[in-house]
Design a protein around this motif. Structure first.
Motif, PDB file in Angstrom:
ATOM      1  N   PRO A  46      26.205  20.033  75.818  1.00 37.50           N
ATOM      2  CA  PRO A  46      27.025  19.222  74.902  1.00 37.50           C
ATOM      3  C   PRO A  46      26.195  18.456  73.871  1.00 37.50           C
ATOM      4  N   LEU A  47      25.067  17.885  74.320  1.00 34.69           N
ATOM      5  CA  LEU A  47      24.235  17.150  73.378  1.00 34.69           C
ATOM      6  C   LEU A  47      23.634  18.087  72.339  1.00 34.69           C
ATOM      7  N   GLY A  48      23.256  19.292  72.750  1.00 39.96           N
ATOM      8  CA  GLY A  48      22.725  20.265  71.816  1.00 39.96           C
ATOM      9  C   GLY A  48      23.759  20.681  70.778  1.00 39.96           C
ATOM     10  N   ILE A  49      25.015  20.813  71.203  1.00 37.27           N
ATOM     11  CA  ILE A  49      26.086  21.155  70.258  1.00 37.27           C
ATOM     12  C   ILE A  49      26.276  20.034  69.248  1.00 37.27           C
ATOM     13  N   LEU A  50      26.271  18.787  69.740  1.00 36.50           N
ATOM     14  CA  LEU A  50      26.427  17.648  68.825  1.00 36.50           C
ATOM     15  C   LEU A  50      25.279  17.570  67.826  1.00 36.50           C
ATOM     16  N   MET A  51      24.054  17.766  68.312  1.00 38.20           N
ATOM     17  CA  MET A  51      22.902  17.711  67.416  1.00 38.20           C
ATOM     18  C   MET A  51      22.924  18.865  66.417  1.00 38.20           C
ATOM     19  N   GLY A  52      23.382  20.020  66.868  1.00 39.54           N
ATOM     20  CA  GLY A  52      23.437  21.159  65.975  1.00 39.54           C
ATOM     21  C   GLY A  52      24.493  21.031  64.894  1.00 39.54           C
ATOM     22  N   ARG A  53      25.542  20.264  65.185  1.00 39.81           N
ATOM     23  CA  ARG A  53      26.634  20.107  64.231  1.00 39.81           C
ATOM     24  C   ARG A  53      26.530  18.833  63.391  1.00 39.81           C
ATOM     25  N   SER A  54      25.754  17.846  63.864  1.00 43.87           N
ATOM     26  CA  SER A  54      25.682  16.568  63.160  1.00 43.87           C
ATOM     27  C   SER A  54      24.243  16.238  62.794  1.00 43.87           C
ATOM     28  N   ARG A  55      23.950  16.153  61.517  1.00 45.49           N
ATOM     29  CA  ARG A  55      22.619  15.787  61.054  1.00 45.49           C
ATOM     30  C   ARG A  55      22.279  14.360  61.440  1.00 45.49           C
ATOM     31  N   VAL A  56      23.272  13.472  61.448  1.00 44.71           N
ATOM     32  CA  VAL A  56      23.042  12.063  61.793  1.00 44.71           C
ATOM     33  C   VAL A  56      22.572  11.941  63.233  1.00 44.71           C
ATOM     34  N   ILE A  57      23.298  12.571  64.150  1.00 50.09           N
ATOM     35  CA  ILE A  57      22.913  12.518  65.567  1.00 50.09           C
ATOM     36  C   ILE A  57      21.556  13.170  65.779  1.00 50.09           C
ATOM     37  N   SER A  58      21.316  14.277  65.086  1.00 51.56           N
ATOM     38  CA  SER A  58      20.036  14.974  65.224  1.00 51.56           C
ATOM     39  C   SER A  58      18.882  14.089  64.775  1.00 51.56           C
ATOM     40  N   ASP A  59      19.048  13.404  63.656  1.00 51.95           N
ATOM     41  CA  ASP A  59      17.998  12.526  63.149  1.00 51.95           C
ATOM     42  C   ASP A  59      17.757  11.341  64.076  1.00 51.95           C
ATOM     43  N   LEU A  60      18.828  10.808  64.666  1.00 47.31           N
ATOM     44  CA  LEU A  60      18.692   9.657  65.565  1.00 47.31           C
ATOM     45  C   LEU A  60      17.936  10.018  66.836  1.00 47.31           C
ATOM     46  N   LEU A  61      18.154  11.234  67.338  1.00 43.06           N
ATOM     47  CA  LEU A  61      17.570  11.626  68.622  1.00 43.06           C
ATOM     48  C   LEU A  61      16.265  12.395  68.496  1.00 43.06           C
ATOM     49  N   LEU A  62      15.899  12.768  67.282  1.00 40.28           N
ATOM     50  CA  LEU A  62      14.723  13.612  67.086  1.00 40.28           C
ATOM     51  C   LEU A  62      13.445  12.974  67.613  1.00 40.28           C
ATOM     52  N   VAL A  63      13.215  11.705  67.263  1.00 40.14           N
ATOM     53  CA  VAL A  63      11.969  11.042  67.653  1.00 40.14           C
ATOM     54  C   VAL A  63      11.840  10.902  69.170  1.00 40.14           C
ATOM     55  N   PRO A  64      12.848  10.326  69.885  1.00 37.10           N
ATOM     56  CA  PRO A  64      12.691  10.233  71.346  1.00 37.10           C
ATOM     57  C   PRO A  64      12.551  11.586  72.033  1.00 37.10           C
ATOM     58  N   ILE A  65      13.259  12.596  71.534  1.00 35.41           N
ATOM     59  CA  ILE A  65      13.166  13.921  72.148  1.00 35.41           C
ATOM     60  C   ILE A  65      11.774  14.515  71.949  1.00 35.41           C
ATOM     61  N   GLU A  66      11.236  14.378  70.748  1.00 37.05           N
ATOM     62  CA  GLU A  66       9.912  14.927  70.475  1.00 37.05           C
ATOM     63  C   GLU A  66       8.807  14.159  71.194  1.00 37.05           C
ATOM     64  N   LEU A  67       9.062  12.896  71.516  1.00 35.48           N
ATOM     65  CA  LEU A  67       8.090  12.124  72.291  1.00 35.48           C
ATOM     66  C   LEU A  67       8.106  12.514  73.766  1.00 35.48           C
ATOM     67  N   LEU A  68       9.289  12.784  74.293  1.00 36.45           N
ATOM     68  CA  LEU A  68       9.421  13.081  75.719  1.00 36.45           C
ATOM     69  C   LEU A  68       9.175  14.551  76.041  1.00 36.45           C
ATOM     70  N   ARG A  69       9.504  15.431  75.116  1.00 36.27           N
ATOM     71  CA  ARG A  69       9.448  16.867  75.385  1.00 36.27           C
ATOM     72  C   ARG A  69       8.066  17.361  75.805  1.00 36.27           C
ATOM     73  N   PRO A  70       6.959  16.889  75.199  1.00 42.30           N
ATOM     74  CA  PRO A  70       5.648  17.405  75.615  1.00 42.30           C
ATOM     75  C   PRO A  70       5.207  16.936  77.004  1.00 42.30           C
ATOM     76  N   ILE A  71       5.878  15.923  77.547  1.00 40.55           N
ATOM     77  CA  ILE A  71       5.501  15.422  78.874  1.00 40.55           C
ATOM     78  C   ILE A  71       6.157  16.299  79.930  1.00 40.55           C
ATOM     79  N   SER A  72       5.366  16.979  80.729  1.00 40.40           N
ATOM     80  CA  SER A  72       5.925  17.883  81.734  1.00 40.40           C
ATOM     81  C   SER A  72       6.630  17.101  82.836  1.00 40.40           C
ATOM     82  N   GLY A  73       7.551  17.761  83.501  1.00 42.98           N
ATOM     83  CA  GLY A  73       8.253  17.119  84.610  1.00 42.98           C
ATOM     84  C   GLY A  73       7.310  16.691  85.714  1.00 42.98           C
ATOM     85  N   ILE A  74       6.275  17.500  85.948  1.00 44.36           N
ATOM     86  CA  ILE A  74       5.313  17.174  87.007  1.00 44.36           C
ATOM     87  C   ILE A  74       4.596  15.861  86.713  1.00 44.36           C
TER      88      ILE A  74
END
Length: 240
Positions: free
Chosen positions: A69-97
């Protein structure tokens, strides 16, 4: 036929390596098979496998519930995508381990830590592939759907999501593999049961046969999950 030949070659190499290194460091395939039969008969291997799979189902289901659902919202809304881009890009490189030490403080040893690690590890591949799939659907397809009478929920269920489904399924497949690797690592020190715990326990008991039997089980389950994801993707593509 090629797969069978490859398996036979692997068994020959394994047997030769066992003879060179010795049964303590590397037990023979026969010794591992005999130990695996004992673990199956006792129910221990099945119990630990089912425990890991239950955690996998809960954690991966959570990743699906939030990621798509979040991916659909980000894909359809530039505003939501811009708001979440920074936290996602900060967390994504950190592995679950890498979150295991922090998770031990937050959740302790038990069920919650492995489930959290699974959900975290699977979330980003699912999210990003969903975003890419929705964006690839394009505005023209959405406009065409509206012209044909699709609006609101129907626009998403009949136009956007079907168009994005190949990418979503690719994210599911990638997320499955990453999450399965992560849960085993989390169970090493963060759970009192499961295949990861089983490996660590028998390592301390110096039972190499049991460790290898558990490793093979992990590989077989992982291969089965990947095959299921590929078959699902092919089935969807066949109905396109």
């Amino acid at each position: 036929m090629r797969a069978l030949l490859a398996a036979l070659a692997l068994l020959v190499l394994w047997t030769a390596a066992s003879a060179i290194l010795g049964p303590v460091l590397l037990p023979s395939p026969l010794a591992v098979a005999e130990r695996a039969v004992d673990l199956i008969r006792s129910g221990e291997l099945l119990d630990h496998s089912l425990t890991s799979l239950r955690r996998m189902a809960i954690g991966f289901g959570t990743a699906l519930l939030f990621g798509i659902p979040l991916g659909i919202l980000m894909g359809r809304s530039r505003v939501i995508s811009d708001l979440l881009l920074v936290p996602i890009e900060l967390l994504r490189p950190i592995s679950g381990i890498a979150w295991i030490p922090v998770g031990l403080f937050l959740f302790g040893v038990g069920e919650k830590l492995p489930i959290f690690i699974i959900a975290y590890a699977a979330f980003f591949p699912i999210l990003l592939n969903t975003v890419e799939g929705v964006e690839a659907a394009g505005q023209r397809l959405v406009v065409a759907g509206r012209v044909l009478g699709a609006s609101g929920i129907k626009l998403y269920t009949r136009v956007v999501i079907p168009a994005a489904m190949p990418k979503i399924l690719n994210g599911v497949r990638v997320g499955l593999g990453i999450a399965w690797m992560a849960i085993v690592a989390a169970e090493f020190i963060g759970a009192p049961s499961g295949l990861g715990y089983m490996i660590e326990w028998y390592r301390t008991m110096l039972s190499t046969e049991s460790v290898i039997a558990a490793l093979i089980t992990i590989g077989l389950i992982g291969a089965a999950m990947d095959l299921s994801a590929r078959l699902l993707a092919r089935k969807f593509a066949a109905h396109e």
